[in-house]
Design an enzyme around this catalytic site. Structure first.
Site, PDB file in Angstrom:
ATOM      1  N   LYS A  44       0.819  -1.185   0.000  1.00 21.62           N
ATOM      2  CA  LYS A  44       0.000   0.000   0.000  1.00 21.62           C
ATOM      3  C   LYS A  44       0.867   1.254   0.000  1.00 21.62           C
ATOM      4  O   LYS A  44       0.384   2.360  -0.212  1.00 21.62           O
ATOM      5  CB  LYS A  44      -0.878   0.002   1.266  1.00 21.62           C
ATOM      6  CG  LYS A  44      -1.672  -1.271   1.445  1.00 21.62           C
ATOM      7  CD  LYS A  44      -2.245  -1.358   2.874  1.00 21.62           C
ATOM      8  CE  LYS A  44      -2.849  -2.741   3.083  1.00 21.62           C
ATOM      9  NZ  LYS A  44      -2.903  -3.102   4.496  1.00 21.62           N
ATOM     10  N   ASP A 103      14.920  -1.061  -0.020  1.00 22.55           N
ATOM     11  CA  ASP A 103      15.738  -1.314   1.159  1.00 22.55           C
ATOM     12  C   ASP A 103      16.745  -2.413   0.791  1.00 22.55           C
ATOM     13  O   ASP A 103      17.771  -2.125   0.188  1.00 22.55           O
ATOM     14  CB  ASP A 103      14.770  -1.703   2.283  1.00 22.55           C
ATOM     15  CG  ASP A 103      15.419  -1.893   3.630  1.00 22.55           C
ATOM     16  OD1 ASP A 103      16.330  -1.139   3.971  1.00 22.55           O
ATOM     17  OD2 ASP A 103      15.013  -2.823   4.360  1.00 22.55           O
ATOM     18  N   PHE A 152      14.800   4.044  10.086  1.00 19.09           N
ATOM     19  CA  PHE A 152      13.444   3.590   9.776  1.00 19.09           C
ATOM     20  C   PHE A 152      12.533   4.799   9.623  1.00 19.09           C
ATOM     21  O   PHE A 152      12.351   5.580  10.552  1.00 19.09           O
ATOM     22  CB  PHE A 152      12.905   2.628  10.836  1.00 19.09           C
ATOM     23  CG  PHE A 152      11.742   1.856  10.294  1.00 19.09           C
ATOM     24  CD1 PHE A 152      11.944   0.696   9.556  1.00 19.09           C
ATOM     25  CD2 PHE A 152      10.436   2.315  10.463  1.00 19.09           C
ATOM     26  CE1 PHE A 152      10.874   0.006   8.998  1.00 19.09           C
ATOM     27  CE2 PHE A 152       9.357   1.626   9.912  1.00 19.09           C
ATOM     28  CZ  PHE A 152       9.585   0.473   9.187  1.00 19.09           C
TER      29      PHE A 152
HETATM   30  P1  IMP Z   1      13.041  -4.554   0.331  1.00 20.91           P
HETATM   31  O1  IMP Z   1      12.531  -5.803  -0.312  1.00 20.91           O
HETATM   32  O2  IMP Z   1      13.944  -4.879   1.500  1.00 20.91           O
HETATM   33  O3  IMP Z   1      13.709  -3.610  -0.624  1.00 20.91           O
HETATM   34  O4  IMP Z   1      11.814  -3.911   1.017  1.00 20.91           O
HETATM   35  C1  IMP Z   1      11.078  -2.891   0.547  1.00 20.91           C
HETATM   36  C2  IMP Z   1       9.864  -2.723   1.440  1.00 20.91           C
HETATM   37  O5  IMP Z   1      10.242  -2.706   2.818  1.00 20.91           O
HETATM   38  C3  IMP Z   1       9.221  -1.403   1.204  1.00 20.91           C
HETATM   39  O6  IMP Z   1       8.235  -1.471   0.203  1.00 20.91           O
HETATM   40  C4  IMP Z   1       8.634  -1.075   2.567  1.00 20.91           C
HETATM   41  O7  IMP Z   1       7.346  -1.624   2.690  1.00 20.91           O
HETATM   42  C5  IMP Z   1       9.524  -1.770   3.559  1.00 20.91           C
HETATM   43  N1  IMP Z   1      10.485  -0.849   4.215  1.00 20.91           N
HETATM   44  C6  IMP Z   1      11.828  -0.857   4.124  1.00 20.91           C
HETATM   45  N2  IMP Z   1      12.387   0.114   4.844  1.00 20.91           N
HETATM   46  C7  IMP Z   1      11.364   0.801   5.401  1.00 20.91           C
HETATM   47  C8  IMP Z   1      11.296   1.971   6.261  1.00 20.91           C
HETATM   48  O8  IMP Z   1      12.297   2.609   6.658  1.00 20.91           O
HETATM   49  N3  IMP Z   1      10.050   2.366   6.617  1.00 20.91           N
HETATM   50  C9  IMP Z   1       8.911   1.728   6.215  1.00 20.91           C
HETATM   51  N4  IMP Z   1       8.933   0.636   5.407  1.00 20.91           N
HETATM   52  C10 IMP Z   1      10.156   0.176   5.008  1.00 20.91           C
END
Ligand code: IMP
Ligand code: MG
Length: 178
Positions: A44, A103, A152
């Site tokens: 979302k 991330d 975060f």
């Molecule tokens: P990845 O697969 O590790 O790149 O994760 C991406 C997802 O992790 C994003 O779409 C977010 O939902 C969540 N995410 C990663 N870091 C944060 C943060 O600092 N705040 C909120 N959601 C995060």
């Protein structure tokens, strides 16, 4: 400012201004496009970003949404599930995935593979935020709103346990809140 927020990183005004620049850039980059451009918002978190961004896109596009789940609290589980798939076909289309944040990169890597597997012509990625220092796989966004440190963040779509998505700015969550 919300009481659980340590500091504001990007104000609403700064985010809107950046969306304007990105929207103009996308309009330029996709203007010769013959492959029926589809913007895919990842639910979302991308919703506020997508809503602001597309106001500044002057070419014809379609939008659709997907939901991928990988997160519970602040730690990635590394295991990404497609919880809601697209309504429309991606075959031979140019796709722009719209994310709130990249991330580890695992979500985007998996989504790109999936869309190419479904015979998309091209898959690019735009993310409002990028945490480069956390990347564990070889994947990059084609367009990034802002680079951030390993903190975060919440707001403008970004949540912690589904909360704070409605904040109009992007801020850092206080450590005592997680
Ligand atoms: P990845 O697969 O590790 O790149 O994760 C991406 C997802 O992790 C994003 O779409 C977010 O939902 C969540 N995410 C990663 N870091 C944060 C943060 O600092 N705040 C909120 N959601 C995060
Ligand atoms: Mg997300």
């Amino acid at each position: 400012m919300h009481q659980d927020c340590k500091k504001i990183l990007f104000s609403e005004k700064e985010i809107v201004e950046r969306c304007k620049q990105l929207g103009q850039q996308l309009s330029e980059d996709y203007k010769e496009n013959k492959h029926n451009v589809l913007f895919v918002g990842i639910l979302k978190g991308s919703v506020p970003f997508l809503a602001e961004l597309i106001k500044h896109v002057s070419i014809d596009i379609e939008i659709d949404f997907m939901a991928a789940s990988s997160y519970s609290g602040t730690e990635s589980l590394g295991d990404i599930k497609i919880v809601k798939d697209l309504d429309c076909s991606v075959v031979n289309r140019d796709i722009l995935i719209i994310e709130d944040i990249i991330d580890t990169g695992l979500t985007i890597k998996k989504l790109k593979e999936l869309l190419y597997h479904k015979d998309a012509h091209d898959v690019k990625v735009i993310s409002l935020l990028n945490k480069q220092s956390r990347r564990i796989c070889d994947v990059q966004a084609d367009y990034v709103g802002f680079e951030i440190e390993n903190e975060f963040v919440i707001g403008f779509g970004l949540d912690f346990n589904q909360k704070y998505r409605n904040l109009p700015y992007i801020g850092v969550l206080k450590e005592e809140c997680y």
